[in-house]
Design a protein around this motif. Structure first.
Motif, PDB file in Angstrom:
ATOM      1  N   LEU A  39    -133.520 -44.731  30.661  1.00  0.00           N
ATOM      2  CA  LEU A  39    -133.824 -43.893  31.915  1.00  0.00           C
ATOM      3  C   LEU A  39    -133.523 -42.410  31.309  1.00  0.00           C
ATOM      4  O   LEU A  39    -134.086 -41.676  32.121  1.00  0.00           O
ATOM      5  CB  LEU A  39    -132.870 -44.252  33.085  1.00  0.00           C
ATOM      6  CG  LEU A  39    -133.142 -45.722  33.640  1.00  0.00           C
ATOM      7  CD1 LEU A  39    -132.015 -45.971  34.821  1.00  0.00           C
ATOM      8  CD2 LEU A  39    -134.453 -45.906  34.513  1.00  0.00           C
ATOM      9  N   GLY A  40    -132.555 -42.153  30.589  1.00  0.00           N
ATOM     10  CA  GLY A  40    -132.375 -40.716  30.136  1.00  0.00           C
ATOM     11  C   GLY A  40    -133.475 -40.075  29.870  1.00  0.00           C
ATOM     12  O   GLY A  40    -133.690 -38.937  30.142  1.00  0.00           O
ATOM     13  N   PRO A  99    -137.040 -40.328  30.063  1.00  0.00           N
ATOM     14  CA  PRO A  99    -137.734 -39.927  30.825  1.00  0.00           C
ATOM     15  C   PRO A  99    -137.284 -38.774  32.063  1.00  0.00           C
ATOM     16  O   PRO A  99    -138.031 -38.087  32.563  1.00  0.00           O
ATOM     17  CB  PRO A  99    -138.284 -41.252  31.801  1.00  0.00           C
ATOM     18  CG  PRO A  99    -137.808 -42.248  31.086  1.00  0.00           C
ATOM     19  CD  PRO A  99    -136.799 -41.709  29.946  1.00  0.00           C
ATOM     20  N   THR A 100    -135.975 -38.955  32.286  1.00  0.00           N
ATOM     21  CA  THR A 100    -135.314 -38.202  33.279  1.00  0.00           C
ATOM     22  C   THR A 100    -135.263 -36.576  32.928  1.00  0.00           C
ATOM     23  O   THR A 100    -135.528 -35.821  33.564  1.00  0.00           O
ATOM     24  CB  THR A 100    -134.086 -38.637  33.759  1.00  0.00           C
ATOM     25  OG1 THR A 100    -134.199 -39.842  33.943  1.00  0.00           O
ATOM     26  CG2 THR A 100    -133.366 -37.757  34.644  1.00  0.00           C
ATOM     27  N   ILE A 101    -134.801 -36.825  31.413  1.00  0.00           N
ATOM     28  CA  ILE A 101    -134.782 -35.225  30.951  1.00  0.00           C
ATOM     29  C   ILE A 101    -136.117 -34.704  30.910  1.00  0.00           C
ATOM     30  O   ILE A 101    -136.325 -33.379  31.094  1.00  0.00           O
ATOM     31  CB  ILE A 101    -134.166 -35.320  29.486  1.00  0.00           C
ATOM     32  CG1 ILE A 101    -132.530 -36.063  29.738  1.00  0.00           C
ATOM     33  CG2 ILE A 101    -134.233 -34.274  28.443  1.00  0.00           C
ATOM     34  CD1 ILE A 101    -132.019 -36.080  28.425  1.00  0.00           C
ATOM     35  N   LEU A 129    -138.864 -35.112  32.660  1.00  0.00           N
ATOM     36  CA  LEU A 129    -139.196 -34.905  34.031  1.00  0.00           C
ATOM     37  C   LEU A 129    -138.439 -33.678  34.406  1.00  0.00           C
ATOM     38  O   LEU A 129    -139.039 -32.690  34.980  1.00  0.00           O
ATOM     39  CB  LEU A 129    -138.906 -36.178  35.002  1.00  0.00           C
ATOM     40  CG  LEU A 129    -139.838 -37.064  34.892  1.00  0.00           C
ATOM     41  CD1 LEU A 129    -139.620 -38.171  36.036  1.00  0.00           C
ATOM     42  CD2 LEU A 129    -141.298 -36.744  35.571  1.00  0.00           C
ATOM     43  N   LEU A 130    -137.148 -33.469  34.208  1.00  0.00           N
ATOM     44  CA  LEU A 130    -136.305 -32.186  34.784  1.00  0.00           C
ATOM     45  C   LEU A 130    -137.123 -31.140  33.883  1.00  0.00           C
ATOM     46  O   LEU A 130    -137.205 -30.077  34.495  1.00  0.00           O
ATOM     47  CB  LEU A 130    -135.107 -32.517  34.296  1.00  0.00           C
ATOM     48  CG  LEU A 130    -134.176 -33.648  35.295  1.00  0.00           C
ATOM     49  CD1 LEU A 130    -132.704 -33.736  34.846  1.00  0.00           C
ATOM     50  CD2 LEU A 130    -134.306 -32.889  36.775  1.00  0.00           C
ATOM     51  N   TRP A 158    -141.170 -47.223  30.400  1.00  0.00           N
ATOM     52  CA  TRP A 158    -141.700 -45.803  29.978  1.00  0.00           C
ATOM     53  C   TRP A 158    -143.224 -45.512  30.226  1.00  0.00           C
ATOM     54  O   TRP A 158    -143.658 -44.650  30.922  1.00  0.00           O
ATOM     55  CB  TRP A 158    -141.384 -45.663  28.609  1.00  0.00           C
ATOM     56  CG  TRP A 158    -139.964 -45.388  28.228  1.00  0.00           C
ATOM     57  CD1 TRP A 158    -139.000 -44.993  29.116  1.00  0.00           C
ATOM     58  CD2 TRP A 158    -139.580 -45.188  26.885  1.00  0.00           C
ATOM     59  NE1 TRP A 158    -137.729 -44.848  28.414  1.00  0.00           N
ATOM     60  CE2 TRP A 158    -138.230 -44.858  27.069  1.00  0.00           C
ATOM     61  CE3 TRP A 158    -140.000 -45.116  25.586  1.00  0.00           C
ATOM     62  CZ2 TRP A 158    -137.370 -44.756  25.934  1.00  0.00           C
ATOM     63  CZ3 TRP A 158    -139.262 -45.012  24.448  1.00  0.00           C
ATOM     64  CH2 TRP A 158    -137.638 -44.693  24.852  1.00  0.00           C
ATOM     65  N   LEU A 183    -143.822 -45.082  34.087  1.00  0.00           N
ATOM     66  CA  LEU A 183    -143.479 -43.838  34.269  1.00  0.00           C
ATOM     67  C   LEU A 183    -144.663 -42.833  33.837  1.00  0.00           C
ATOM     68  O   LEU A 183    -145.160 -42.076  34.621  1.00  0.00           O
ATOM     69  CB  LEU A 183    -142.277 -43.499  33.859  1.00  0.00           C
ATOM     70  CG  LEU A 183    -140.935 -43.856  34.268  1.00  0.00           C
ATOM     71  CD1 LEU A 183    -139.736 -43.601  33.567  1.00  0.00           C
ATOM     72  CD2 LEU A 183    -141.214 -43.459  35.716  1.00  0.00           C
TER      73      LEU A 183
END
Lengths: 298, 397
Positions: free
Chosen positions: B26-27, B29-31, B33-34, B235, B238
């Motif tokens: 999760l980390g 894709p989150t990074i 996306l951010l 992934w 996403l």
């Protein structure tokens, strides 16, 4: 039918002869002490029994024939220097390893509860292995070894890291398993445990068996010309005696070269100045035998 | 229950619940996306700001009229002189201003002033405004065509293998391939750690007293493959969601055409590839005593897998060349190469068979050899295996 039979087994790693013509048997209801100095070839021998390694030649029969997957389910193995899965909970480790021995989960849970309570680990069942002490690890490993009710149990230094109370607990459990007819192979350097528990010993050095026999028979074989006597009188002035040592009201009498224990006993009975309370052939400890025989073969 | 399956299930659940795995899945894709969101928000906010116009040539049309025909463009504001425009810029009321000199019609040159960084697209926005202004007095139909200035070309291929591909469609296999490779090598770290730990603390011996080395290795590797596919699934999910959102919100975003053969290759090639890599990682784990000792060797494997990237241009330019074929047959480079080729050309069936056969055969052989190595490596806890010992182990038994 013997539980384990090894006949003329050899294994070489490069220039090292790890097992050299190894032969012995283990019967149901017997504890065999597999002894030897570090690097003698004990672990290699155990691994060949477990089919982790194949011998170069010779024959190994487990439960009457070659190893099969079904037979592996009837064996419990406790290796030395174990760690298990540090990041898993105790109960999860027990259930996983018992599942690999063919145990159904429900049966394993019930059996695990009994053993965990018996070994005072029940309240730690949900803790990660990394949170347990060394002694707790040892007990957990012992549970994994015997949980599936194996017919052959192989334990390498089973008392390592245990306090006297837990040592006695594990010792008693092993003796109970023997009385249930299980065959047990115990490798340890704690010679007093071997002396107290084993029926039979095999001493390996440089990959070769240098001593093999029943514990009492081996001790008698190495008894030599010494007797233990207690009572009163001039024991140190008898003509059959070469050396007399007095410890805790007991005399250790080493006989002269041409004298026998029978000669001495006859003399003691006939000598009016002497009264006898106890007379026995002095048996050396297995520790003494181990040091002597390994030293001689080096 | 089958012992291989028990090992696989254990390995999967053991790692899938790790905090480091959850963070990895999760980390990243989150990074991403951010970061992407931050960039978009920054430029979007900036790009929507008005642009000032100081028209010394008196050629521009009224900004309100321009806004009517191009409602999506940035707003323009007329300033009577440069001083007023500069003041508006420094007070952050506009993102930039242009000065159209009096001799603009002779030179065609304008100057754009901005403060700090400026959104690059503002240049084309200004150009559109200038073109619209110059055409302001023309035929309204011409102006309408100008407003709808997208050229709609219909591509029709006359050859059986031909097809049109957007740049994104060509790059997509690489993105997918990258995701697979990153997943493979990130989850392989768990395997390497587990093998080294189990060997050094002799848990491996307990396991081998219960099942065959081949069962243990196959179970471990399949557990890892399952783990990797969970990661890839998340992934790719996403990525698919991102594409769907982009298609719904950005009219210029072209539909993704991912060919069936490419889907076949993505799954069919990366599974044996995953197994092969996992077996090699296991072999490394058996040969060493600490994870740090194996990093270099793992690095060599990952670099070998990325090999087709160096030839991206050549593969895309000529997907049926001898180089493309060679890279398709080498197990390390086969997945990425085949994935790319399958998206842009029709690969002969025999090449599919040869590429997959060699890759799958290598994977099976790797498991077989690792199972052998395992028995020998077990004896060497606390010591590294030398190359000579490795060869001896593979030839023994």
């Amino acid at each position: 039918m013997s539980t384990v039979v090894l006949e003329h087994v050899n294994k070489r790693f490069g220039k090292t002869q790890a097992a050299n013509d190894i032969s012995f048997r283990v019967e149901p209801g017997e504890i065999l002490g597999l002894l030897g100095p570090n690097g003698a070839g004990k672990t290699t021998t155990i691994r060949m029994m477990l089919d982790i390694l194949r011998p170069d030649n010779g024959r190994i029969a487990i439960f009457g024939g070659p190893m099969t997957e079904e037979k592996k389910n009837r064996i419990g193995y406790l290796p030395e220097e174990r760690g298990l899965y540090a990041d898993l909970k105790l109960m999860d480790v027990i259930l996983y390893l018992s599942s690999l021995k063919g145990m159904r989960k429900e049966t394993a849970v019930t059996a695990a509860e009994t053993f965990l309570k018996k070994l005072d680990l029940w309240e730690h069942k949900d803790k990660k292995m990394s949170a347990l002490s060394r002694g707790m690890h040892q007990k957990a490993q012992f549970i994994v070894t015997v949980l599936h009710d194996p017919d052959l149990i192989i334990v390498d230094e089973p008392f390592s890291g245990l306090d006297p109370v837990n040592t006695e607990l594990i010792r008693q459990m092993l003796l109970d398993l023997r009385s249930q007819g299980k065959a047990i192979i115990m490798s340890t350097h704690q010679m007093h445990q071997v002396e107290a528990m084993c029926d039979h010993i095999v001493l390996i050095h440089h990959g070769k068996i240098i001593l093999d026999g029943a514990v009492d028979e081996v001790r008698r074989r190495f008894a030599g010309n010494t007797v233990e006597v207690s009572g009163t009188g001039p024991f140190d002035q008898l003509p059959q005696i070469q050396l007399a040592q007095h410890h805790n009201r007991t005399w250790q009498l080493t006989l002269a070269e041409d004298a026998t224990p029978n000669d001495l006993l006859r003399e003691l009975v006939q000598n009016d100045a002497i009264t006898i309370e106890h007379f026995s052939i002095a048996l050396p400890s297995l520790n003494e035998i181990f040091i002597r025989i390994v030293g001689e073969s080096d | 229950m089958n012992k291989t399956f028990l090992v696989m299930r254990h390995e999967f659940w053991r790692h899938v619940t790790r905090r480091s795995f959850i963070f990895a899945i999760l980390g990243m894709p989150t990074i991403m996306l951010l970061v992407a969101g931050g960039i978009i928000l920054f430029f979007r906010g900036k790009a929507d700001d008005p642009v000032g116009v100081v028209d010394q040539a008196r050629v521009t049309m009224a900004p309100e009229a321009y806004q009517k025909i191009t409602p999506d463009s940035v707003p323009f504001i007329l300033f009577t002189n440069e001083t007023a425009a500069r003041s508006a810029l420094t007070q952050d009321e506009i993102q930039a201003y242009i000065v159209i000199p009096a001799d603009y019609l002779e030179t065609g040159k304008v100057t754009l002033y901005h403060w700090g960084n400026v959104f690059e697209e503002v240049g084309s926005e200004v150009a559109d405004y200038m073109r619209a202004s110059l055409l302001a007095d023309s035929d309204p139909a011409l102006l309408e065509r100008f407003r709808d200035n997208e050229l709609d070309i219909n591509f029709i291929s006359l050859s059986p293998n031909g097809g049109s591909n957007s740049v994104f469609n060509i790059i997509l296999p690489f993105i997918i391939g990258f995701i697979f490779l990153i997943s493979i090598f990130s989850t392989s770290g768990f395997l390497l750690q587990a093998i080294v730990d189990e060997k050094e603390n002799r848990t491996m011996e307990i396991l081998l007293a219960s099942l065959k080395p081949s069962q243990l290795m196959t179970g471990k590797i399949l557990g890892l493959v399952a783990l990797g596919f969970v990661q890839i699934g998340v992934w790719l999910g996403l990525v698919a969601a991102g594409i769907a959102i982009a298609q719904a919100n950005i009219p210029q975003f072209e539909p993704i055409a991912f060919s069936r053969s490419a889907v076949l290759v993505a799954v069919g090639w990366f599974v044996p590839f995953y197994v092969m890599v996992a077996a090699l990682i296991t072999a490394i784990g058996i040969s060493i005593t600490a994870v740090s000792e194996g990093q270099q060797m793992v690095g060599i494997i990952s670099i070998s897998s990325m090999f087709p990237l160096y030839f991206t241009g050549l593969i895309i330019e000529n997907p049926n060349s001898a180089l493309s074929l060679t890279l398709s047959l080498i197990p390390f480079s086969a997945p990425l190469t085949m994935l790319t080729r399958s998206q842009i050309t029709t690969i002969p069936v025999w090449q599919y068979g040869a590429s997959w056969g060699i890759l799958a055969g290598t994977a099976v052989l790797a498991i077989f050899l690792v199972s052998r190595l395992l028995q020998f490596g077990l004896l060497r806890y606390g010591k590294k295996l030398t190359w000579r010992e490795t060869v001896t182990a593979l030839r023994s038994r």
